[in-house]
Design a protein around this motif. Sequence first.
Motif, PDB file in Angstrom:
ATOM      1  N   THR B 193       0.846  -1.057   0.216  1.00 29.57           N
ATOM      2  CA  THR B 193      -0.334   0.083   0.052  1.00 29.57           C
ATOM      3  C   THR B 193       0.835   1.518   0.177  1.00 29.57           C
ATOM      4  OG1 THR B 193       0.164   0.410   2.392  1.00 29.57           O
ATOM      5  CG2 THR B 193      -1.764  -1.130   1.265  1.00 29.57           C
ATOM      6  N   GLU B 195       0.702   3.613   2.390  1.00 30.56           N
ATOM      7  CA  GLU B 195       1.560   3.607   3.771  1.00 30.56           C
ATOM      8  C   GLU B 195       2.629   2.868   3.780  1.00 30.56           C
ATOM      9  OE1 GLU B 195      -1.786   3.203   2.595  1.00 30.56           O
ATOM     10  OE2 GLU B 195      -2.817   5.208   2.870  1.00 30.56           O
ATOM     11  N   MET B 196       1.913   1.748   3.260  1.00 40.25           N
ATOM     12  CA  MET B 196       3.882   1.124   3.682  1.00 40.25           C
ATOM     13  C   MET B 196       4.706   0.998   2.966  1.00 40.25           C
ATOM     14  SD  MET B 196       2.164  -3.303   3.170  1.00 40.25           S
ATOM     15  CE  MET B 196       0.011  -3.561   3.281  1.00 40.25           C
ATOM     16  N   ALA B 198       5.601   4.900   2.052  1.00 40.54           N
ATOM     17  CA  ALA B 198       5.314   5.537   2.564  1.00 40.54           C
ATOM     18  C   ALA B 198       6.721   5.565   4.666  1.00 40.54           C
ATOM     19  CB  ALA B 198       4.677   6.169   3.043  1.00 40.54           C
ATOM     20  N   ASN B 199       5.961   4.923   5.021  1.00 40.58           N
ATOM     21  CA  ASN B 199       6.729   4.720   6.386  1.00 40.58           C
ATOM     22  C   ASN B 199       7.686   3.603   6.410  1.00 40.58           C
ATOM     23  OD1 ASN B 199       4.542   1.924   6.820  1.00 40.58           O
ATOM     24  ND2 ASN B 199       2.818   3.474   7.685  1.00 40.58           N
ATOM     25  N   SER B 201       6.534   0.564   6.511  1.00 39.36           N
ATOM     26  CA  SER B 201       5.989  -0.850   6.921  1.00 39.36           C
ATOM     27  C   SER B 201       6.552  -2.437   6.566  1.00 39.36           C
ATOM     28  CB  SER B 201       4.520  -1.101   7.935  1.00 39.36           C
ATOM     29  OG  SER B 201       4.393  -0.543   6.834  1.00 39.36           O
TER      30      SER B 201
END
Lengths: 562, 499
Positions: B193, B195-196, B198-199, B201
Amino acid sequence: MPTVGVKRDLLFKALGRTYTDEEFDELCFEFGLELDEITSEKEIISREQGDSKASGASDTILYKIDVPANRYDLLCLEGLVRGLQVFKNTLEAPRYRRVSPSSGEPQKLVITKETAAVRPHAVAAVLRNITFTQERYDSFIELQEKLHQNICRLRSLVAIGTHDLDTISGPFTYTAKPPGDISFKPLNQTKEYTATQLMSLYKTDSHLRHYLHIIEDKPVYPVIYDSNGIVLSMPPIINGDHSKITLKTKNVFIECTATDVTKAKIVLDMMVTMFSEYCSQPFTVEEAEVVYPDGKTYKYPELAYRKEKLSSEFINRKVGINESTEKIAQLLTRMCLLSQATGVGDEIEVEIPPTRSDIIHACDIMEDAAMAYGFNNIPRTTPRTYTVANQQFVPSLFLGHSCPLRQIVAHLSSLTTLCHHQVARTTLLPGLLKTIAANRKMPLPLKLFEISDVVLKDETKDVGARNSRRFCAVYYNKSPGFEVIHGLLDRTMQLLEVKSVRGDGYHIQAADDSTFFPGRCAEIFVRGKSVGRLGVLHPDVINRFELTMPCSALEMDIEPFL
Amino acid sequence: MADTGVVETLLRLIEKVDDGVDSLEVAASLGVDHQVIVGAVKSLQALGDIISAELRSSKHWELTEEGTEIAEQGSHEARVFSSIPLEGLAQSELMKLSFGKIGFSKAMSNKWIRVDKSHEGGPRIFKTVESIDDQVREKLLLVKKANTAQLEEKEKNELKKRKLLSEVTVKSYWISKGISFSTTITKQETELTPEMVANGSWKEKKFKPYNFEAMGVAPDCGHLHPLMKVRTQFRQIFLEMGFTEMPTNNFIESSFWNFDSLFQPQQHPARDQHDTFFLSDPALAHEFPQDYLERVKKVHSEGGFGSQGYKYDWKIEEAQKNILRTHTTAVSARMLYKLAQQKFTPVKYFSIDRVFRNETLDATHLAEFHQIEGVVADYGLTLGDLMGILHQFFTKLGITKLRFKPAYNPYTEPSMEVFSYHEGLKKWVEVGNSGVFRPEMLLPMGLPEDVSVIAWGLSLERPTMIKYGINNIRELVGHKVNLQMVYDSPICRLDPNTA
């Protein structure tokens, strides 16, 4: 291309050797023939009428050979064998001679002026002291049939009648009479009929009914009488029974009546050159005189030998070979064109026999030289022709729609058969809708387009009509999808560099058109000119094409963009 | 993901046993539906080699609805027996019971009961024995307790015939520990995703493996008709060979340009209504180059230009008749006439477009088809040149073995049929027609005498049908076209390396 059926064993016997099927096929190929089929009478009957009918038929092997449409001299066993033997250098082409009768008085055929209204020409000849066998007789009848089918254009140009000369006595009269005044016993019938009765009798005859139309509507019918008033024939329909040929016939009177005298002469030449082989003086034909209404008298058959002169350089240059004058003369001689070097430079004198009516120009002689040389022995060369290529503009619209490609004339048929529509299409839309109807099992949506020509009347063109290139697209789905079709128009215009503005670009505006649903149709304008329409189809239109879903469509003229 | 509770319970069960467990037994012991266990097995399989599951199938006997009723309440005949009191029962009364009819006849044949037909008040039924042994019920009870082994095949089949038993196939899994067996499972991510990314994770996550066996999503795209694809290839070949495309946008042609200008006599069978479509409107063409028309008339009727001619009465009325063009050679004739009106320069022309014939329609013939035609006009072209250029053309199609057969065509002399050796059929097949245009065609146009024009033609449909394995032309052309075929057909490459 006419097909000639010959019995294989008879053919090999006449050729003086046997061939395997492959060898004979190869020989045919070289000579411009095609061994189309190897079969038997039994096989043919069983294929056409079922096995039960075929049980008694002969299983002698038949070769079906395709002959080029202009080689009338190869339409029977006799001609084929002669042509092939000369080609293979095992026979010298015979010389055909017209001779006067021993009595000194030739047979006469007098044409009366009444024939002018229906069939004005006639030619005639006599085959004297001929010996028929069953095979020769069959071939004699078959050749007439083949000639009738081909050069005679189904007897409309020429019709052949052959008679036992010993049953009739000249001079003969070729005249034309009202059908009610003609009465005779026709071939293979037991009683006399008037011509009127015959025409209705033959209405149901599977063979003869095809020829009735040639004279049916004429006020007078052609008829040939002998000096005792016996009917020889009523051309182009039927001969009289009285003078029919049998295996015992010794002397044959051949007449050909015609609307085209050139073809009549060719047909007569073919008949006599092929079968004079079986006369006591082989390859001689007894002349007959034809007297025209104006008193002019002609002697037939013509059996004309024509001489042409050409140079070996011409043949070498046209074919792309380099052979000596003598060699080329030999090649031509093998094609039944007796040739020799004249000794003047590279000149060759070529004699065209009466059997080769297809030779009408030096290029025909050149082709024969190339055939005898062997097409496949000619070196293959590359022409040095320098040119720059150009192409016609093909719009490459590839817009997520599929192109099914359809016929221009879906139901067009000839005037002579039972015909329905006789229209070249003027719009592409119905075809695309039919394609959808035929593909209803396909998953939705169906998106189809076609870019193709329609035909429109146009007085300014020499033929009174012109093609016009159209672009048509349909969208068929659970919802009408006007926006999809509209988007397709926008994209098309973008690709064609037309901006979405009134005046200089393109725009659409509401229009009335019964093909479309009210209020759901717009006209397309490009640079102020109407080029087509788009919209949601009227439900009545959808139903009429046996469709069940809403559908939007676009059709426009793309000639302005070509 | 199946119910995590069931998955974990299943894993603990497997951990305890040495070999494995049967999914059916697990379902029974946990008191859940078998499908729940199957779901748990599937989701564990998707995670890798935690477990191994082997599909087994077994057959067993089950009571039908009627069989279950009998097992509970006794067979119909037994129920009939027990419902008859000592003083007997009126037959009409018995028949009112739900099991009456079937039970009566069975009980009769077992000789458990009798009928007194002469009894006053109608036939009456009495017991004939004191007690009975309800074997049917006992057998069914055995099946119910899964003791089918005690029954003979014959007995089972008899009960099956009575629709009391049925044989069912049960599929189950034999579940055992996999290579990477573990009782704890981590949840796997399906997709990367934003988010993954970006961060970061994604570094900690485990991702569910893709199924590379599955098909991708079909792109939303258009499809060109196979004939168009093949046509494009032929155009390409001609263009590569320096040929210029002729404008062929005139389906309607006069007989003059279609036949007469090609030295095809007016009585030729091709000019028959049986072979050609004649137009009723506009029926006649009205404009011809007059002096050229006179030369055409003369060469047909009297000869000239070194020719004997056909010696017949040539009629303008025949030449005027409008038709649907029967070949694109009509266009070539117009182009060559145009060429003759200028100072001659060599040309190479081609066209690919529709022509129309009044054919008997069948699986390989329609009333229209596309003709591919090539024409070269230059000084001193030879028959060898024609063969050479044909060799080059067909080599580009991947056809290298050619031979030529003498043929007849009214407007070419010599005429040659082109044959190629078909490796599959092990024979020579005709692939096209060719020839040198007759002087009687070219000289009346005004072309210089030493200019030769060589030409050849073939149909577009036949190579397309061969290339795409289509047997019926109606599937290829016309509104009955098979759209699935259009969707599925691959690109067309005719070059030798792919042919």
